[in-house]
Design a protein around this motif. Structure first.
Motif, short mmCIF file in Angstrom:
data_model
loop_
_atom_site.label_atom_id
_atom_site.label_comp_id
_atom_site.label_asym_id
_atom_site.label_seq_id
_atom_site.Cartn_x
_atom_site.Cartn_y
_atom_site.Cartn_z
N THR A 136 49.89 27.74 -23.58
CA THR A 136 50.89 28.64 -24.16
C THR A 136 50.51 30.10 -23.91
O THR A 136 51.36 30.94 -23.59
N ALA A 137 49.24 30.43 -24.07
CA ALA A 137 48.79 31.80 -23.82
C ALA A 137 48.99 32.18 -22.36
O ALA A 137 49.37 33.33 -22.05
N ALA A 138 48.73 31.23 -21.44
CA ALA A 138 48.96 31.51 -20.02
C ALA A 138 50.44 31.71 -19.73
O ALA A 138 50.82 32.55 -18.90
N ALA A 139 51.31 30.96 -20.42
CA ALA A 139 52.75 31.15 -20.27
C ALA A 139 53.17 32.54 -20.77
O ALA A 139 53.96 33.24 -20.12
N GLU A 140 52.63 32.96 -21.90
CA GLU A 140 52.95 34.29 -22.43
C GLU A 140 52.47 35.39 -21.49
O GLU A 140 53.13 36.43 -21.36
N PHE A 141 51.34 35.16 -20.83
CA PHE A 141 50.85 36.13 -19.86
C PHE A 141 51.84 36.30 -18.71
O PHE A 141 52.10 37.40 -18.24
N HIS A 142 52.41 35.17 -18.25
CA HIS A 142 53.37 35.23 -17.14
C HIS A 142 54.69 35.84 -17.55
O HIS A 142 55.45 36.31 -16.69
N LEU A 145 54.51 39.42 -16.50
CA LEU A 145 53.77 39.71 -15.28
C LEU A 145 54.61 40.45 -14.25
O LEU A 145 54.09 41.26 -13.48
N GLY A 146 55.91 40.18 -14.21
CA GLY A 146 56.79 40.91 -13.31
C GLY A 146 56.95 40.30 -11.93
O GLY A 146 57.83 40.72 -11.18
N ALA A 147 56.16 39.31 -11.56
CA ALA A 147 56.31 38.66 -10.25
C ALA A 147 57.57 37.81 -10.23
O ALA A 147 58.05 37.36 -11.27
N THR A 149 58.03 34.81 -9.20
CA THR A 149 57.83 33.42 -9.61
C THR A 149 57.29 33.29 -11.03
O THR A 149 57.12 32.17 -11.52
N ALA A 150 57.04 34.40 -11.70
CA ALA A 150 56.42 34.36 -13.02
C ALA A 150 57.27 33.62 -14.05
O ALA A 150 56.73 32.82 -14.84
N PRO A 151 58.60 33.84 -14.12
CA PRO A 151 59.39 33.10 -15.12
C PRO A 151 59.32 31.59 -14.93
O PRO A 151 59.24 30.84 -15.91
N TYR A 152 59.35 31.12 -13.67
CA TYR A 152 59.25 29.69 -13.42
C TYR A 152 57.89 29.16 -13.87
O TYR A 152 57.80 28.10 -14.51
N THR A 153 56.83 29.89 -13.53
CA THR A 153 55.48 29.46 -13.93
C THR A 153 55.35 29.40 -15.44
O THR A 153 54.75 28.46 -15.99
N ALA A 154 55.93 30.39 -16.13
CA ALA A 154 55.87 30.39 -17.60
C ALA A 154 56.58 29.18 -18.18
O ALA A 154 56.07 28.52 -19.10
N ARG A 155 57.76 28.85 -17.64
CA ARG A 155 58.49 27.67 -18.12
C ARG A 155 57.71 26.39 -17.83
O ARG A 155 57.68 25.47 -18.66
N ARG A 156 57.09 26.33 -16.67
CA ARG A 156 56.32 25.14 -16.31
C ARG A 156 55.13 24.95 -17.24
O ARG A 156 54.83 23.84 -17.69
N LEU A 157 54.44 26.02 -17.56
CA LEU A 157 53.29 25.94 -18.46
C LEU A 157 53.72 25.50 -19.85
O LEU A 157 53.03 24.69 -20.50
#
Length: 228
Positions: A136-142, A145-147, A149-157
Motif C-alpha cells: 500500500t505504501a508503494a502504491a501511495e508513492f506511485h 510520482l508523475g510518470a 505508467t505510475a497510475p497503473y502501477t499504483a492500481r496493480r499494487l
C-alpha cells in the motif's frame, strides 16, 4: 564451484556494466548493491541501472565486488572495480522470516505449527499484514510520482495487497485455526525423550524409540555348475 564465480565488467560494445554468473545468493547481493536483473531465455544476468553517470556506475560495481568477495564469491572484474574492502555482513529480513520454516520442519505437534503460522496471520502485526502495508505504501508513492505508467502501477499494487494477498492470508488463517483445534502430535515426528520406560527389562536401553528397521540380507546368486 562454477556457481561461486562471477564476472563484473563494462561491456565493450554497449558500454553497460554487466554482472554475469553466480547463484541465487550472489544475485541477492547484486540486487542489494543496486544492480537490476535481466532475464533472458538461456541466462540471467545483472546490469547497472539506466541513467547513471560513469563514476556512479563504477562506485556501484566496486561496492558489488566488495560485498560478493566478503561472503566468499570469486569475482573477476575490471581493474577500476577492484577493491580490497570487505564490508560487514548483516542478516537480511528475509532470513529471519525463513527461520519460521526451519521451526515448522522441526515441529512435532499441531500446536507448535499453529503458533508459528500465527506470526504470519496475526492481525495488525503479523508478517502478511506488514507485507500488505508495504504494498500500500508503494502504491501511495506511485500516486504522486508523475510518470505515465505510475497510475497503473499504483492500481496493480493495491490489487495485490487487497485481493491476492488477502486470499493467501485467508487460507493460512483457516489452516492455522484447524491446526490449533487438533491438539495432536505429528505421527512421523514423535519427539525422543531419551527416557527408558519403567517396564523396560533391559535397563541399558538409552531411550524408548523403536529400533530402526533391519534390512533383509539378500542371498548371494547361485553359482552356475559345470555344464555336462
Amino acid at each position: 564451484m562454477a556457481d561461486r564465480a562471477l564476472t563484473i565488467r563494462r561491456d565493450p560494445h554497449s558500454e553497460e556494466v554487466l554482472a554475469r554468473g553466480g547463484d541465487p545468493g550472489s544475485h541477492s547481493v547484486l540486487q542489494r548493491a543496486g544492480f537490476v536483473p535481466v532475464h533472458r531465455l538461456h541466462e540471467t544476468y545483472h546490469r547497472a541501472p539506466a541513467g547513471l553517470a560513469q563514476e556512479e556506475e563504477n562506485r556501484l560495481a566496486t561496492e558489488a565486488v566488495a560485498r560478493l568477495r566478503a561472503v566468499g564469491y570469486h569475482v573477476d572484474c575490471d581493474p577500476v572495480f577492484d577493491t580490497d574492502r570487505r564490508p560487514a555482513q548483516y542478516e537480511p529480513l528475509g532470513a529471519s522470516v525463513a527461520q519460521l520454516a526451519d521451526r515448522i520442519r522441526q515441529a512435532t505437534t499441531t500446536e507448535e505449527v499453529a503458533e508459528i503460522l500465527t506470526e504470519l496471520t496475526a492481525p495488525c502485526d503479523g508478517i502478511l499484514d506488514a507485507v500488505g502495508q508495504v504494498l500500500t505504501a508503494a502504491a501511495e508513492f506511485h500516486d504522486g510520482l508523475g510518470a505515465s505508467t505510475a497510475p497503473y502501477t499504483a492500481r496493480r499494487l493495491r490489487y495485490l495487497a487487497e485481493e491476492r494477498l488477502a486470499v493467501v492470508c485467508t487460507d493460512l488463517v483457516h489452516t492455522r485455526n484447524d491446526l490449533a483445534d487438533r491438539h495432536a502430535p505429528h505421527p512421523s515426528r514423535v519427539a525422543c525423550t531419551q527416557e527408558v520406560p519403567t517396564d523396560e527389562r533391559e535397563r541399558s536401553a538409552v531411550c524408548a524409540c523403536p529400533p530402526p528397521p533391519r534390512a533383509i540380507p539378500v542371498p548371494p546368486p547361485v553359482a552356475a555348475g559345470p555344464r555336462r
